[in-house]
Design a protein around this motif. Sequence first.
Motif, PDB file in Angstrom:
ATOM      1  N   VAL A  58       1.161  -1.163   0.390  1.00  0.00           N
ATOM      2  CA  VAL A  58      -0.339  -0.234   0.001  1.00  0.00           C
ATOM      3  C   VAL A  58       0.753   0.661   0.253  1.00  0.00           C
ATOM      4  N   LEU A  59       2.077   1.604   0.985  1.00  0.00           N
ATOM      5  CA  LEU A  59       3.101   2.277   0.827  1.00  0.00           C
ATOM      6  C   LEU A  59       3.974   2.721  -0.138  1.00  0.00           C
ATOM      7  N   ALA A  60       3.815   0.863  -0.871  1.00  0.00           N
ATOM      8  CA  ALA A  60       5.016   1.907  -2.599  1.00  0.00           C
ATOM      9  C   ALA A  60       3.786   2.374  -3.521  1.00  0.00           C
ATOM     10  N   ASP A  61       2.768   2.234  -3.456  1.00  0.00           N
ATOM     11  CA  ASP A  61       2.064   2.561  -3.869  1.00  0.00           C
ATOM     12  C   ASP A  61       1.470   3.943  -4.413  1.00  0.00           C
ATOM     13  N   GLU A  62       1.338   4.424  -2.753  1.00  0.00           N
ATOM     14  CA  GLU A  62       1.350   5.773  -2.275  1.00  0.00           C
ATOM     15  C   GLU A  62       2.454   7.121  -3.071  1.00  0.00           C
ATOM     16  N   PHE A  63       3.775   6.586  -2.320  1.00  0.00           N
ATOM     17  CA  PHE A  63       4.643   6.749  -2.158  1.00  0.00           C
ATOM     18  C   PHE A  63       5.874   6.274  -3.310  1.00  0.00           C
ATOM     19  N   PRO A  64       5.374   6.214  -4.513  1.00  0.00           N
ATOM     20  CA  PRO A  64       6.538   5.801  -6.196  1.00  0.00           C
ATOM     21  C   PRO A  64       7.269   6.440  -5.934  1.00  0.00           C
ATOM     22  N   GLN A  65       8.108   7.536  -5.259  1.00  0.00           N
ATOM     23  CA  GLN A  65       9.424   8.052  -5.039  1.00  0.00           C
ATOM     24  C   GLN A  65      10.334   7.350  -4.072  1.00  0.00           C
ATOM     25  N   LEU A  66       9.727   5.836  -3.173  1.00  0.00           N
ATOM     26  CA  LEU A  66      10.145   5.153  -2.790  1.00  0.00           C
ATOM     27  C   LEU A  66      10.380   3.896  -2.990  1.00  0.00           C
ATOM     28  N   LEU A  67      11.961   3.555  -3.097  1.00  0.00           N
ATOM     29  CA  LEU A  67      11.884   2.486  -3.891  1.00  0.00           C
ATOM     30  C   LEU A  67      12.305   0.813  -3.425  1.00  0.00           C
ATOM     31  N   ARG A  68      11.349   0.256  -4.243  1.00  0.00           N
ATOM     32  CA  ARG A  68      11.637  -1.303  -3.616  1.00  0.00           C
ATOM     33  C   ARG A  68      12.620  -2.286  -3.714  1.00  0.00           C
ATOM     34  N   LEU A  72      11.451  -0.727   1.429  1.00  0.00           N
ATOM     35  CA  LEU A  72      11.631   0.090   0.733  1.00  0.00           C
ATOM     36  C   LEU A  72      12.486   1.035   0.816  1.00  0.00           C
ATOM     37  N   ILE A  73      12.760   1.583  -0.392  1.00  0.00           N
ATOM     38  CA  ILE A  73      13.953   2.681   0.845  1.00  0.00           C
ATOM     39  C   ILE A  73      14.056   4.346   0.390  1.00  0.00           C
ATOM     40  N   ASN A  74      14.379   4.731   0.975  1.00  0.00           N
ATOM     41  CA  ASN A  74      14.139   6.075   0.384  1.00  0.00           C
ATOM     42  C   ASN A  74      16.057   6.558  -0.317  1.00  0.00           C
ATOM     43  N   PRO A  75      16.145   6.565  -1.887  1.00  0.00           N
ATOM     44  CA  PRO A  75      17.626   6.767  -2.094  1.00  0.00           C
ATOM     45  C   PRO A  75      17.590   8.546  -1.810  1.00  0.00           C
ATOM     46  N   PHE A  76      17.157   8.627  -1.367  1.00  0.00           N
ATOM     47  CA  PHE A  76      18.279  10.063  -0.918  1.00  0.00           C
ATOM     48  C   PHE A  76      18.911   9.875   0.322  1.00  0.00           C
ATOM     49  N   HIS A  77      19.211   8.631   0.969  1.00  0.00           N
ATOM     50  CA  HIS A  77      19.894   8.191   1.948  1.00  0.00           C
ATOM     51  C   HIS A  77      21.041   6.977   1.590  1.00  0.00           C
ATOM     52  N   PHE A  78      20.963   6.881   0.316  1.00  0.00           N
ATOM     53  CA  PHE A  78      21.754   6.095  -0.374  1.00  0.00           C
ATOM     54  C   PHE A  78      23.572   6.490  -0.192  1.00  0.00           C
ATOM     55  N   SER A  79      24.268   4.710   0.585  1.00  0.00           N
ATOM     56  CA  SER A  79      25.396   5.540   0.672  1.00  0.00           C
ATOM     57  C   SER A  79      26.072   4.582  -0.450  1.00  0.00           C
ATOM     58  N   GLN A  80      26.221   3.638   0.024  1.00  0.00           N
ATOM     59  CA  GLN A  80      27.068   3.031  -1.308  1.00  0.00           C
ATOM     60  C   GLN A  80      26.220   1.374  -0.545  1.00  0.00           C
ATOM     61  N   TRP A  81      27.421   0.420  -1.875  1.00  0.00           N
ATOM     62  CA  TRP A  81      26.662  -0.980  -2.078  1.00  0.00           C
ATOM     63  C   TRP A  81      27.441  -1.582  -1.730  1.00  0.00           C
ATOM     64  N   LYS A  82      26.799  -3.229  -0.838  1.00  0.00           N
ATOM     65  CA  LYS A  82      27.442  -3.941  -0.610  1.00  0.00           C
ATOM     66  C   LYS A  82      27.333  -5.317  -0.739  1.00  0.00           C
TER      67      LYS A  82
END
Length: 266
Positions: free
Chosen positions: A205-215, A221-231
Amino acid sequence: MLNKKYPFDPSLKHHFIIAFGLAIWIFVFLYFTEPLDVSEFQKSEKLIYLPLYGLLGAFCYLVFLPIQNYIHKKNDQNWFVKSEILFFLIFILVSIVIARIFYLYVIVLGEQNPYTLWYHLKTVLIPAFSTILPIIIFGRFAFGKYKIKQTEAQKIEIKGEGNYEGLRLFFKDVVCIQSSDNYVEVFYLSGTELKKSLIRNKLSVLADEFPQLLRTHRSYLINPFHFSQWKTANSKLFVLLSHHIEVPVSRTYQKDVKTVLNSTTI
């Protein structure tokens, strides 16, 4: 009571508007009411000295702004009743000192028998403050309320299924959301502190409501704004977010996640 939050707008532009309005008000008030010795000025003197009184009032207001901004930042961008009281105490004190100096060294320079400090306070300065302070109080409160409305309009609401469940947050403060059975756990920032809140809702439901969040995973779901690095660990892919949050990336979402996150770091 003193620690209660008070409406406040840190915008320098709005405080300059208050200072300008204060200068105009002081000039108009003195020009048309002619309190005490103002009536003794000639018309040309009124147009010289009375605008200077207005400018002095504006200066006394503006001189506190750097201290005001320091207090605001020190309180984690909060403003309290005690902060507002401190502002007015400093404003009144500074205004009295500057107005007294202006009176002695500009208005009555070289003249005998100037007003004593007590008489000056009782008959000029205190009555003047009774007309000036309401203007400042109203202006600061009105701009503070306007700022609060603007701020609230910029927030998103993560609702729960219950009547009283939910969070109102700036989108940039949402770090990630994790599914937990019939609930979701929202990780978010409050100032610099990481907090989490459990809300009864579904991740889909939240994924549909906030498409700016990344599955990234069926449970995240994550906020791309807070991405730091890959692991990578044990042939599995993870993303590291701010505050050392580690989120798995399933094969189903890897291509989309890499496309979005790699584009945000370019």
